[in-house]
Structure formats: C-alpha cells, structure tokens
Design a protein around this motif. Structure first.
Motif, PDB file in Angstrom:
ATOM      1  N   SER A   1      -0.641 -16.117  -8.547  1.00 15.74           N
ATOM      2  CA  SER A   1      -0.735 -17.377  -8.153  1.00 15.74           C
ATOM      3  C   SER A   1      -1.745 -17.495  -6.872  1.00 15.74           C
ATOM      4  O   SER A   1      -2.355 -18.832  -6.748  1.00 15.74           O
ATOM      5  CB  SER A   1       0.476 -18.421  -7.701  1.00 15.74           C
ATOM      6  OG  SER A   1       1.299 -17.232  -6.720  1.00 15.74           O
ATOM      7  N   GLN A   2      -1.871 -16.586  -5.987  1.00 17.29           N
ATOM      8  CA  GLN A   2      -2.302 -16.677  -4.839  1.00 17.29           C
ATOM      9  C   GLN A   2      -3.869 -16.150  -4.718  1.00 17.29           C
ATOM     10  O   GLN A   2      -4.414 -16.263  -3.511  1.00 17.29           O
ATOM     11  CB  GLN A   2      -1.623 -16.002  -3.709  1.00 17.29           C
ATOM     12  CG  GLN A   2      -1.872 -14.351  -3.519  1.00 17.29           C
ATOM     13  CD  GLN A   2      -1.606 -13.542  -4.859  1.00 17.29           C
ATOM     14  OE1 GLN A   2      -1.340 -13.927  -5.799  1.00 17.29           O
ATOM     15  NE2 GLN A   2      -1.504 -12.506  -4.797  1.00 17.29           N
ATOM     16  N   LYS A   3      -4.403 -16.050  -5.844  1.00 15.97           N
ATOM     17  CA  LYS A   3      -5.995 -15.709  -5.906  1.00 15.97           C
ATOM     18  C   LYS A   3      -6.619 -17.003  -6.247  1.00 15.97           C
ATOM     19  O   LYS A   3      -6.648 -17.725  -5.497  1.00 15.97           O
ATOM     20  CB  LYS A   3      -6.335 -14.526  -6.636  1.00 15.97           C
ATOM     21  CG  LYS A   3      -5.261 -13.144  -6.221  1.00 15.97           C
ATOM     22  CD  LYS A   3      -5.820 -12.307  -5.234  1.00 15.97           C
ATOM     23  CE  LYS A   3      -4.907 -11.136  -4.335  1.00 15.97           C
ATOM     24  NZ  LYS A   3      -4.787 -10.001  -5.008  1.00 15.97           N
ATOM     25  N   ALA A   4      -7.576 -16.838  -7.339  1.00 16.04           N
ATOM     26  CA  ALA A   4      -8.535 -17.891  -7.496  1.00 16.04           C
ATOM     27  C   ALA A   4      -7.725 -19.013  -7.890  1.00 16.04           C
ATOM     28  O   ALA A   4      -8.422 -20.246  -8.182  1.00 16.04           O
ATOM     29  CB  ALA A   4      -9.495 -17.525  -8.709  1.00 16.04           C
ATOM     30  N   PHE A   5      -6.468 -19.103  -8.382  1.00 14.46           N
ATOM     31  CA  PHE A   5      -5.691 -20.206  -8.923  1.00 14.46           C
ATOM     32  C   PHE A   5      -5.418 -21.191  -7.491  1.00 14.46           C
ATOM     33  O   PHE A   5      -5.136 -22.225  -7.397  1.00 14.46           O
ATOM     34  CB  PHE A   5      -4.242 -19.904  -9.483  1.00 14.46           C
ATOM     35  CG  PHE A   5      -4.570 -19.678 -10.972  1.00 14.46           C
ATOM     36  CD1 PHE A   5      -4.421 -20.782 -11.684  1.00 14.46           C
ATOM     37  CD2 PHE A   5      -4.777 -18.496 -11.496  1.00 14.46           C
ATOM     38  CE1 PHE A   5      -4.387 -20.744 -13.053  1.00 14.46           C
ATOM     39  CE2 PHE A   5      -4.828 -18.362 -12.748  1.00 14.46           C
ATOM     40  CZ  PHE A   5      -4.783 -19.668 -13.603  1.00 14.46           C
ATOM     41  N   SER A   6      -5.550 -20.427  -6.315  1.00 13.73           N
ATOM     42  CA  SER A   6      -5.380 -21.076  -5.130  1.00 13.73           C
ATOM     43  C   SER A   6      -3.892 -21.931  -4.824  1.00 13.73           C
ATOM     44  O   SER A   6      -3.897 -22.813  -4.672  1.00 13.73           O
ATOM     45  CB  SER A   6      -6.597 -22.235  -4.835  1.00 13.73           C
ATOM     46  OG  SER A   6      -7.374 -21.219  -4.048  1.00 13.73           O
ATOM     47  N   ALA A   7      -2.965 -21.351  -5.401  1.00 14.42           N
ATOM     48  CA  ALA A   7      -1.629 -21.787  -5.187  1.00 14.42           C
ATOM     49  C   ALA A   7      -0.894 -20.747  -4.313  1.00 14.42           C
ATOM     50  O   ALA A   7      -1.630 -19.597  -3.850  1.00 14.42           O
ATOM     51  CB  ALA A   7      -0.891 -21.653  -6.544  1.00 14.42           C
ATOM     52  N   PRO A   8      -0.042 -21.171  -3.477  1.00 13.10           N
ATOM     53  CA  PRO A   8       0.751 -20.188  -2.853  1.00 13.10           C
ATOM     54  C   PRO A   8       1.203 -19.042  -3.380  1.00 13.10           C
ATOM     55  O   PRO A   8       1.265 -19.041  -4.536  1.00 13.10           O
ATOM     56  CB  PRO A   8       1.918 -21.111  -2.226  1.00 13.10           C
ATOM     57  CG  PRO A   8       1.374 -22.478  -2.253  1.00 13.10           C
ATOM     58  CD  PRO A   8       0.995 -22.469  -3.546  1.00 13.10           C
ATOM     59  N   THR A   9       1.371 -18.034  -2.503  1.00 14.39           N
ATOM     60  CA  THR A   9       1.848 -16.724  -3.165  1.00 14.39           C
ATOM     61  C   THR A   9       3.305 -16.763  -3.791  1.00 14.39           C
ATOM     62  O   THR A   9       4.037 -17.721  -3.318  1.00 14.39           O
ATOM     63  CB  THR A   9       2.008 -15.687  -1.893  1.00 14.39           C
ATOM     64  OG1 THR A   9       2.920 -16.171  -1.089  1.00 14.39           O
ATOM     65  CG2 THR A   9       0.779 -15.406  -1.334  1.00 14.39           C
ATOM     66  N   GLY A  10       3.534 -16.002  -4.485  1.00 13.53           N
ATOM     67  CA  GLY A  10       4.922 -15.710  -4.995  1.00 13.53           C
ATOM     68  C   GLY A  10       5.098 -15.627  -6.648  1.00 13.53           C
ATOM     69  O   GLY A  10       6.058 -15.571  -7.166  1.00 13.53           O
ATOM     70  N   LEU A  11       4.091 -15.902  -7.458  1.00 10.46           N
ATOM     71  CA  LEU A  11       4.231 -16.079  -8.633  1.00 10.46           C
ATOM     72  C   LEU A  11       2.985 -15.235  -9.504  1.00 10.46           C
ATOM     73  O   LEU A  11       1.924 -14.973  -9.183  1.00 10.46           O
ATOM     74  CB  LEU A  11       4.215 -17.545  -9.391  1.00 10.46           C
ATOM     75  CG  LEU A  11       4.836 -18.650  -8.708  1.00 10.46           C
ATOM     76  CD1 LEU A  11       4.501 -20.052  -9.217  1.00 10.46           C
ATOM     77  CD2 LEU A  11       6.383 -18.572  -8.968  1.00 10.46           C
ATOM     78  N   THR A  12       3.478 -14.498 -10.698  1.00  4.31           N
ATOM     79  CA  THR A  12       3.054 -13.930 -11.535  1.00  4.31           C
ATOM     80  C   THR A  12       2.860 -14.692 -12.968  1.00  4.31           C
ATOM     81  O   THR A  12       3.813 -15.287 -13.396  1.00  4.31           O
ATOM     82  CB  THR A  12       3.763 -12.571 -11.999  1.00  4.31           C
ATOM     83  OG1 THR A  12       3.600 -11.539 -10.913  1.00  4.31           O
ATOM     84  CG2 THR A  12       3.115 -12.110 -13.232  1.00  4.31           C
ATOM     85  N   MET A  13       1.584 -14.547 -13.393  1.00  3.58           N
ATOM     86  CA  MET A  13       1.512 -15.200 -14.727  1.00  3.58           C
ATOM     87  C   MET A  13       1.229 -14.286 -15.729  1.00  3.58           C
ATOM     88  O   MET A  13       0.492 -13.151 -15.663  1.00  3.58           O
ATOM     89  CB  MET A  13       0.319 -16.312 -14.758  1.00  3.58           C
ATOM     90  CG  MET A  13       0.506 -17.485 -13.964  1.00  3.58           C
ATOM     91  SD  MET A  13       0.165 -17.189 -12.186  1.00  3.58           S
ATOM     92  CE  MET A  13      -1.848 -17.611 -12.198  1.00  3.58           C
ATOM     93  N   VAL A  14       1.948 -14.265 -16.893  1.00  7.48           N
ATOM     94  CA  VAL A  14       1.719 -13.307 -17.987  1.00  7.48           C
ATOM     95  C   VAL A  14       1.590 -13.810 -19.247  1.00  7.48           C
ATOM     96  O   VAL A  14       2.371 -14.544 -19.697  1.00  7.48           O
ATOM     97  CB  VAL A  14       2.799 -12.241 -18.011  1.00  7.48           C
ATOM     98  CG1 VAL A  14       4.241 -12.701 -17.809  1.00  7.48           C
ATOM     99  CG2 VAL A  14       2.691 -11.068 -18.821  1.00  7.48           C
ATOM    100  N   SER A  15       0.790 -13.463 -20.118  1.00  3.41           N
ATOM    101  CA  SER A  15       0.470 -13.775 -21.593  1.00  3.41           C
ATOM    102  C   SER A  15       0.926 -12.434 -22.276  1.00  3.41           C
ATOM    103  O   SER A  15       0.408 -11.345 -21.990  1.00  3.41           O
ATOM    104  CB  SER A  15      -0.863 -14.414 -21.950  1.00  3.41           C
ATOM    105  OG  SER A  15      -1.565 -13.342 -22.016  1.00  3.41           O
ATOM    106  N   ILE A  16       1.407 -12.499 -23.461  1.00  3.13           N
ATOM    107  CA  ILE A  16       1.911 -11.390 -24.340  1.00  3.13           C
ATOM    108  C   ILE A  16       1.833 -11.569 -25.770  1.00  3.13           C
ATOM    109  O   ILE A  16       1.981 -12.501 -26.346  1.00  3.13           O
ATOM    110  CB  ILE A  16       3.669 -11.128 -23.926  1.00  3.13           C
ATOM    111  CG1 ILE A  16       3.862 -11.050 -22.494  1.00  3.13           C
ATOM    112  CG2 ILE A  16       3.960  -9.844 -24.718  1.00  3.13           C
ATOM    113  CD1 ILE A  16       5.230 -10.915 -22.527  1.00  3.13           C
ATOM    114  N   SER A  17       0.939 -10.566 -26.280  1.00  9.25           N
ATOM    115  CA  SER A  17       0.587 -10.866 -27.783  1.00  9.25           C
ATOM    116  C   SER A  17       1.657 -10.505 -28.603  1.00  9.25           C
ATOM    117  O   SER A  17       2.658  -9.734 -28.370  1.00  9.25           O
ATOM    118  CB  SER A  17      -0.654  -9.917 -28.042  1.00  9.25           C
ATOM    119  OG  SER A  17      -0.248  -8.603 -27.887  1.00  9.25           O
TER     120      SER A  17
END
Ligand SMILES: *Cc1c(COP(=O)(O)O)cnc(C)c1O
Length: 381
Positions: free
Chosen positions: A189-205
C-alpha cells in the motif's frame, strides 16, 4: 516527526483525501456484509490497476507479508525454486524459500542493469526443473526494473510458476498480470499507491491456486496461508478482522489512480523520472544503473569524498528533507530519489532536487549548474 519533507522510495506521501478517509467512523468489518462488498470492490479496483481477472486480496501486513506468504503457500520441503537475483530484494527471496524447506537456486545477473532475458533463456535450457520462480519487478535499493513482459512468459513456457514482487513498481510502472502470465503478483500500500503502510495486495492465478491445493504436505502457518482467502466472499467470512480504516484509505488511493487514469499515472511517472535522470547526468553526477531504469526511483551515485550517508544527514539537518541512501553494501554510495505515487509530482521533485543541489554544494561539490533548472529544461521536452 511529521513535519519533514520526505522523498523516500516508500513509504510515500499520502494525499489528503486518503488521510481523511481513514479518519471516518467505521462499521464492524467481521459481521457487516456491507464491508464484505466494500472489500471485494476495493480488491476489484486493484485488479483493474494491475490488469488481472485473477482473484485479488488485501492482507493485513506490510509488503513483506506477501513475499513470505507466497513462499509459504507454494513451497514444500525439497521443492526447487529459481530465485532471480539482480538486486538486494531479489537475492533475499531465497531466505523465504528456504525457511519453508525449499531449495533456492540463484540465477544471478549484474546488479547495475536489468536481467538479460537471453542469459535467462540459456540458463533455463540447461535447468528448468523448478516449481516456481521469484522475480522482483523494481529492485528498490538500486532502482532496477526487470522486464516482466519478457521474463514471465519465458518461465511460463517451462511450466514454472511466477511469483512477482512488484511492491515498489505497481501503479508507477506498467504491470499486466494476465497478459504477462504472472501467477502471483504482490504489491504494497505504501509505495506507488500512496496509501499508508500496512497492507499487502496479492493476485493469485488458477495455476498457483492448484499448486497450493495439490500439495502433499499442509501449508505451515495460518497468516501466511493464501488458501484461507479463497471463499471469503461466498462464505462472508474473513480469516481475521480486517483493518477497515486502512482498507478505506487504500480504496480512496485506488480511486485517485483510476480517476486520473492508470495510463496517465504511468505517463506522469515516466515524465518526472526521465527529466530527473537527465538532469542528474547533466549536473555532473552518475546514475548507478546502465539500463533498466525504474520510473519509481532513481539511484544516484554520490562522489566518494562526500558520501551518501553524510549528504543524507546534512539534508535532514539543514533542509529538514529526508532523502535516503541505499541498503548495504551501497548505503554510502547511492542516494535514492523516490518519485513514486504522490511523490511523482513536479512540486515535490523540484523541492527534493533543490535540497540535493544545495546539500552537495554545501559539502564541497563543484558544479556551475542547478539541478532544478536542468530538471525544468528536460520536463518541457
Ligand atoms: C518496500 C518493498 C517491499 C516491502 O517491504 P516493507 O518493509 O514491507 O515495506 C518488498 N519488496 C520491495 C522490492 C520493496 O521495495
């Protein structure tokens, strides 16, 4: 603590509408079905940004959680895993693989440029018996961008699952998860998304999901087990209480990206990064990389007689500006200008370049040029 000007390659500045979103009153995310809809809707926005139809989830934990969870969920004792290594994060993946009993095997390439796909193909011709491979999209300590559009299809051809750490690239650099055959794509969340730290986003095939299901041994642990998310929507049930305020913030940050337009956001990064790189070179400094420049971060070599660590300290003390160096062994060699997400804006980067220019000259660097002027010159082109 919160009055500094920060230009690190993450965590990045958070826009006011995202900060305010997190301040709103919330419902109970465990039992209120409206939240489950909201969560799914937010995941769908992420999927749109990273161009995938695969199920996408938001986990409570910093980007590192995703890296470990992917390895924990896929690795069985004795599995051979290919670890693509042309940077510090790339190399580090082996630790997660081996923590879960896998055998990590390096494909190593130079650290000052993108992975050479030809060399990778040659390597794979001789040895391709791997369950999955780990690939870093942008290896942040040096800012090198690997070409996933080439690397992942090559691995896919050999039936090797691809686990991609795009934490510091996603939303600042193009990523096409489905077209490029990325089985697990990881973001933070905290890099180019520019939301605060603390979250992971994951997509799964589907293939990655099947690999997790067809294990002979159970996945060790619960928090890092990616299969526990599969039926959350159908069952209206989360494995643990969701950090609702953080997710509300991320949802707003995703809106910011979608409202501006994903391609416009990428173009903005490209424009800022390209002008930064050109300005740095004409000013008389060198870039660390010879190719594979990520538009999210620029690694600049600082002359030895000054040293990146001293420059960083000085800019913080005199200009209240935090621009960080790299990780060891490059910590005194490289200064990293983070221009991702909300930092990829002219006013932000002009401020950072001014601090670097003044800081360097304070410490004895000789140049009759001005970084901001050069940046403006190249920005108009
Ligand atoms: C920031 C980052 C991560 C996540 O690290 P955190 O310590 O959780 O922020 C993972 N991979 C890369 C390449 C990163 O830049």
């Amino acid at each position: 603590m919160n009055n500094k000007f920060v230009y690190a390659p993450g965590p990045t500045n958070v826009r006011e509408n995202v900060r305010l979103e997190r301040a709103k009153a919330t419902t109970n995310p465990d039992v209120d079905e409206e939240f489950i809809e909201f969560y799914k809707n937010t995941c769908d926005k992420i999927g749109k940004i990273i161009k995938t139809e695969n199920p996408t989830y938001i986990l409570s934990g910093e980007g590192i959680l995703g890296l470990e969870a992917a390895c924990a969920s896929l690795t069985e004792p004795g599995d051979r895993v290919l670890v693509l290594d042309n940077g510090i994060y790339g190399r580090g993946f082996k630790g997660f693989v081996e923590m879960y009993g896998g055998e990590g095997i390096y494909f190593s390439d130079d650290y000052n440029k993108a992975i050479d796909e030809k060399k990778l193909s040659e390597f794979l011709e001789n040895d391709h018996n791997f369950k999955y491979a780990t690939v870093v999209h942008c290896d942040t300590p040096t800012g090198v961008l690997n070409d996933l559009s080439k690397i992942c299809p090559i691995l896919n051809k050999y039936g090797i699952l691809t686990v991609v750490d795009s934490v510091s690239a996603m939303a600042g650099e193009e990523i096409k998860v489905d077209e490029w055959k990325i089985d697990i794509a990881l973001g933070g969340s905290q890099k180019a998304f520019s939301a605060p730290t603390g979250l992971t986003m994951v997509s799964i095939s589907e293939k990655a999901k099947a690999a997790m299901k067809n294990r002979k041994t159970p996945i060790v642990g619960f928090y890092c087990n990616l299969t526990i998310w599969e039926n959350y929507y159908k069952d209206k049930w989360f494995p643990y209480t969701m950090p609702i305020s953080d997710i509300m913030g991320l949802s707003k940050a995703a809106d910011n990206i979608l409202d501006e337009g994903v391609q416009n956001v990428l173009n903005r990064h490209e424009k800022i990064a390209s002008a930064t790189r050109k300005a740095i070179k004409e000013y008389g400094l060198e870039l660390f990389l010879t190719n594979g420049y990520s538009n999210t971060v620029t690694a600049v070599k600082i002359p030895q007689n000054i040293g990146a660590l001293k420059l960083k300290e000085h800019m913080l003390k005199k200009y209240n500006t935090l621009i960080i160096t790299s990780l060891k062994p490059y910590d005194n060699e490289i200064l990293r200008i983070g221009h991702m997400g909300e930092n990829a804006r002219e006013d932000k980067i002009v401020y950072a370049l001014n601090a670097i220019d003044n800081g360097l000259k304070d410490l004895g660097f000789n140049s009759d040029k001005e970084l901001v002027g050069l940046f403006n010159k190249y920005l108009d082109k």
